[in-house]
Design an enzyme around this catalytic site. Sequence first.
Site, short mmCIF file in Angstrom:
data_model
loop_
_atom_site.label_atom_id
_atom_site.label_comp_id
_atom_site.label_asym_id
_atom_site.label_seq_id
_atom_site.Cartn_x
_atom_site.Cartn_y
_atom_site.Cartn_z
CE1 TYR A 11 -3.55 -2.65 0.43
CE2 TYR A 11 -2.33 -3.34 2.37
CZ TYR A 11 -3.31 -3.56 1.43
OH TYR A 11 -4.05 -4.70 1.49
CE1 TYR A 53 -8.26 -6.27 2.30
CE2 TYR A 53 -7.72 -8.11 3.75
CZ TYR A 53 -7.40 -7.28 2.69
OH TYR A 53 -6.21 -7.47 2.02
CG ASP A 67 -11.90 -14.48 5.87
OD1 ASP A 67 -11.04 -15.00 6.61
OD2 ASP A 67 -11.63 -13.66 4.99
CE LYS A 96 -4.69 -11.43 8.67
NZ LYS A 96 -3.71 -10.50 8.18
N1 PMP Z 1 -9.31 -12.47 5.22
C1 PMP Z 1 -9.21 -11.70 6.31
C2 PMP Z 1 -10.35 -11.63 7.26
C3 PMP Z 1 -8.03 -10.98 6.54
O1 PMP Z 1 -7.93 -10.20 7.62
C4 PMP Z 1 -6.96 -11.09 5.62
C5 PMP Z 1 -5.65 -10.34 5.81
N2 PMP Z 1 -5.70 -9.18 6.54
C6 PMP Z 1 -7.13 -11.91 4.49
C7 PMP Z 1 -8.31 -12.59 4.32
C8 PMP Z 1 -6.04 -12.06 3.46
O2 PMP Z 1 -5.00 -12.82 3.96
P1 PMP Z 1 -3.54 -12.72 3.28
O3 PMP Z 1 -3.05 -11.33 3.59
O4 PMP Z 1 -2.76 -13.80 3.97
O5 PMP Z 1 -3.72 -12.96 1.82
#
Ligand code: PMP
Length: 416
Positions: A14, A142, A242, A271
Amino acid sequence: MNLATDRANLWHPYASAVKPPPVLDAATADGAWIVLDDGTRLIDGISSWWCAAYGHACPTVVQAIREQAAKLPHVMFAGLTHEPAIRLAERLNLVMPRGLNRYFYADSGSIAVECAMKMAIQYQAATGHPGRRRIAVLKGGYHGDTVGAMSVSDPGGMHRIFRGLLPEQFFADRPSCRFDAPWDEASFAPMESLLEEHAGEIAAVIAEPVFQGANAMWFYHPEYLRKLREACDRHGVLLIFDEIATGFGRTGRTFASDYAGVLPDIMTVGKALTAGSVSLAVAAASDRVAEPIDVFLHGPTFMANPIACAAAAASVELFLSRDWGAETARIERRLKTALAPCRACPNVKDVRVLGAVGVLEVERIPDPETTRKIALETGVWLRPYDRFVYTMPPFITDDAGIDRIAEAMRALADAV
Ligand code: PMP
């Protein structure tokens, strides 16, 4: 460290490549700390984008990576399998919600989200609903930065610029009822009417349960998820949770969806899955979803990388061995007390805390140079963005560390 090369060649997230914002040079990290090249120690107040949940360089995870790298760093996963992939599945069996027992190993969170959506569309096609090809989404969500994942993230800035590239999905207003307020039935109405109107075109709903992270930093009422499960079942729509940001204890439950006691059809985790060591995520599906899908059409080169699987297996063991419930409850109590006075700051619009997440929603955030200075002055690494000054500290951060993080958050909120 040659920062001139960094400025000349490296593109940071970013950021502009030619006018890059200031960066600090991390040399090592251990426990809750990032150590800069000159020896300065900063508490990692955001667990390096929320993944180093138990602190950096966890010894058992590092050891697992070392051993695996020496034995079998990589092998393709088509036609071959390996012990760390199997070991990880056995560990996941101990922690994933019962019934979500078909694991697809993906390279990153975004890719796991892509896989979840592809599973949903293949499932619908295989069960006689080829017209259900789109995804329903909550505004404020997100789910990642790849094209499919962007298409289901909040239709803010990025959607405008990538219009034409992104598939068009269905958006419902975000759940307006706060986590700690009495349930407000009207909060589910936008999703209810969206599903009523368009269910015939919708393969799945995707949601970050209870905690909308990167795009909203918003905790909403768990009852929303019970309503959502019921509505999805009524309309023949799959439900994807998610839990990439929320999984493994972050909100004070193993999964944030545990607050609602609701089981999705597909769940993504990532994560903290590898305790902040290497990239790996999982899209986990139920038998009901997996069975009709004859051949799942996804298979990246580094799928189920053995080093990543070994790191994740060790990390899940670590999660299972810790009293993370007590740790996150302690952090929640401490953050609530330490951040309460911020309500009086003129720049602060709202203060929200759940588990090991603390958020100041602000009118404005400080510029990157001020942020850098405050990091060095307070000894705390935080990265405000958009309208948020927030923390998601490693669970091992002690009370003094949490107080220090809260002071740094206040300094950031006051700095504009
Ligand atoms: N889903 C959620 C809820 C997230 O918070 C994130 C990353 N912040 C992602 C998907 C994407 O994961 P990555 O950055 O490992 O591609």
